[in-house]
Motif scaffolding. Structure first.
Motif, mmCIF file in Angstrom:
data_model
loop_
_atom_site.group_PDB
_atom_site.id
_atom_site.type_symbol
_atom_site.label_atom_id
_atom_site.label_comp_id
_atom_site.label_asym_id
_atom_site.label_seq_id
_atom_site.Cartn_x
_atom_site.Cartn_y
_atom_site.Cartn_z
ATOM 1 N N PHE A 1 18.213 4.287 39.135
ATOM 2 C CA PHE A 1 19.169 4.123 38.032
ATOM 3 C C PHE A 1 20.339 5.089 38.195
ATOM 4 O O PHE A 1 21.501 4.720 37.981
ATOM 5 C CB PHE A 1 18.474 4.357 36.701
ATOM 6 C CG PHE A 1 19.354 4.188 35.493
ATOM 7 C CD1 PHE A 1 19.970 2.970 35.228
ATOM 8 C CD2 PHE A 1 19.573 5.247 34.621
ATOM 9 C CE1 PHE A 1 20.788 2.800 34.110
ATOM 10 C CE2 PHE A 1 20.382 5.089 33.499
ATOM 11 C CZ PHE A 1 20.999 3.870 33.254
ATOM 12 N N SER B 1 14.904 4.887 29.610
ATOM 13 C CA SER B 1 15.216 3.793 28.680
ATOM 14 C C SER B 1 16.350 4.168 27.742
ATOM 15 O O SER B 1 17.251 3.363 27.471
ATOM 16 C CB SER B 1 13.970 3.428 27.863
ATOM 17 O OG SER B 1 12.935 2.956 28.695
ATOM 18 N N SER C 1 19.586 4.012 29.610
ATOM 19 C CA SER C 1 19.931 2.636 29.980
ATOM 20 C C SER C 1 20.531 1.909 28.787
ATOM 21 O O SER C 1 21.419 1.065 28.946
ATOM 22 C CB SER C 1 18.690 1.887 30.491
ATOM 23 O OG SER C 1 17.781 1.603 29.439
ATOM 24 N N TYR D 1 24.059 2.744 28.633
ATOM 25 C CA TYR D 1 24.836 1.973 29.603
ATOM 26 C C TYR D 1 25.066 0.541 29.125
ATOM 27 O O TYR D 1 25.965 -0.146 29.577
ATOM 28 C CB TYR D 1 24.126 1.962 30.961
ATOM 29 C CG TYR D 1 24.884 1.238 32.039
ATOM 30 C CD1 TYR D 1 26.169 1.623 32.398
ATOM 31 C CD2 TYR D 1 24.309 0.151 32.703
ATOM 32 C CE1 TYR D 1 26.868 0.946 33.387
ATOM 33 C CE2 TYR D 1 25.000 -0.525 33.689
ATOM 34 C CZ TYR D 1 26.281 -0.119 34.024
ATOM 35 O OH TYR D 1 26.970 -0.797 34.999
ATOM 36 N N ASN E 1 23.148 -2.243 29.349
ATOM 37 C CA ASN E 1 22.740 -3.361 30.203
ATOM 38 C C ASN E 1 21.384 -3.840 29.699
ATOM 39 O O ASN E 1 20.371 -3.165 29.885
ATOM 40 C CB ASN E 1 22.652 -2.917 31.664
ATOM 41 C CG ASN E 1 22.331 -4.067 32.607
ATOM 42 O OD1 ASN E 1 21.381 -4.818 32.394
ATOM 43 N ND2 ASN E 1 23.129 -4.193 33.660
ATOM 44 N N LEU F 1 18.446 -4.266 32.379
ATOM 45 C CA LEU F 1 17.863 -3.005 32.820
ATOM 46 C C LEU F 1 17.071 -2.354 31.694
ATOM 47 O O LEU F 1 15.975 -1.825 31.918
ATOM 48 C CB LEU F 1 18.966 -2.056 33.297
ATOM 49 C CG LEU F 1 19.552 -2.294 34.678
ATOM 50 C CD1 LEU F 1 20.678 -1.314 34.965
ATOM 51 C CD2 LEU F 1 18.482 -2.195 35.753
ATOM 52 N N SER F 2 17.618 -2.391 30.492
ATOM 53 C CA SER F 2 16.936 -1.792 29.347
ATOM 54 C C SER F 2 15.582 -2.452 29.109
ATOM 55 O O SER F 2 14.582 -1.773 28.855
ATOM 56 C CB SER F 2 17.801 -1.904 28.094
ATOM 57 O OG SER F 2 19.004 -1.171 28.241
#
Length: 235
Positions: free
Chosen positions: A69, A167, A170, A173, A175, A178-179
């Motif tokens: 990540f 987590s 993410s 971010y 997304n 991805l999360s």
């Protein structure tokens, strides 16, 4: 910095003077996290199945996922978020390592194998994760834990802390894919930590607490200071 600190844990069996917690930890778990006086670790020692044994492979993601990540964020030119994420990861570890030093604790598999006796020279053991090795036919976890020189680091479960930090950032971010992946990994690791006899429930909860503490301190730093000030303080 994390790898240096992690590697330094190998000297703890020889120089750490704090008492190692073993039977008292099991009794605490039995008192507060048991059903009909049976802990989850005792239950999973007897009851397990191939699906969860195979799912134990999720335990391997505790470090590759955060590393991947961070590299992904750098590739996407998210330098500030990368730094925030890695600093949160480091702060979580620092909190956890304080526990490792001041409250050395034996994992469930150790108590089931050796009882109340504390043998500082005991080598690592894959515990219930050997069933994953048996299913895939490769000694993945056996190899990883065979050279583990410090087994009395059950509290807190930093394996349970890392995916929570991952987590959280993410979500920063934004997304959703991805999360979702990282949240699923988090839940899986929490379950496997107990299922594999590597941690009690209290270990996992304290690991979650370390993650929350690391994130909270990290976000406070970024709220109160510029990134230049923070880098000067740490580096």
């Amino acid at each position: 910095m994390f790898l240096i600190l992690y590697d330094s844990l190998r000297i703890l069996p020889y120089y750490n003077t704090f008492p190692i917690h073993n039977e008292d930890l099991f009794l605490f778990e039995q008192k507060y996290f048991s059903f009909n006086n049976i802990t989850l670790s005792e239950y999973f020692q007897v009851h397990h199945n191939s699906f969860f044994d195979l799912l134990s492979g999720v335990y391997l993601t505790w470090f590759p996922f955060p590393a991947a990540f961070a590299l992904y964020l750098l590739f996407k030119k998210q330098q500030l978020l990368t730094f925030r994420f890695l600093l949160g990861f480091l702060l979580t570890n620092l909190i956890g390592f304080v526990f490792y030093i001041t409250y050395p604790a034996a994992p469930p598999w150790y108590y089931f194998e050796y009882g109340a006796e504390v043998i500082r020279s005991t080598r690592g053991n894959a515990g219930g994760l050997v069933r994953f090795d048996n299913l895939v036919g490769v000694p993945v976890f056996r190899s990883l834990y065979a050279n583990n020189e410090y087994i009395f680091g059950a509290i807190p479960s930093l394996h349970s802390a890392y995916p929570l930090v991952l987590s959280y950032y993410s979500f920063k971010y934004k997304n959703k894919y991805l999360s979702a992946l990282f949240v699923a990994s988090t839940i899986g690791i929490w379950f496997i930590a107990v299922y594999s006899l590597h941690h009690y429930v209290i270990d996992v909860l304290l690991g979650v607490g370390c993650a929350i503490g690391g994130i909270t301190i990290n976000e406070w730093l970024f709220k109160k200071s510029s990134i230049e000030d923070i880098m000067k303080r740490f580096f």
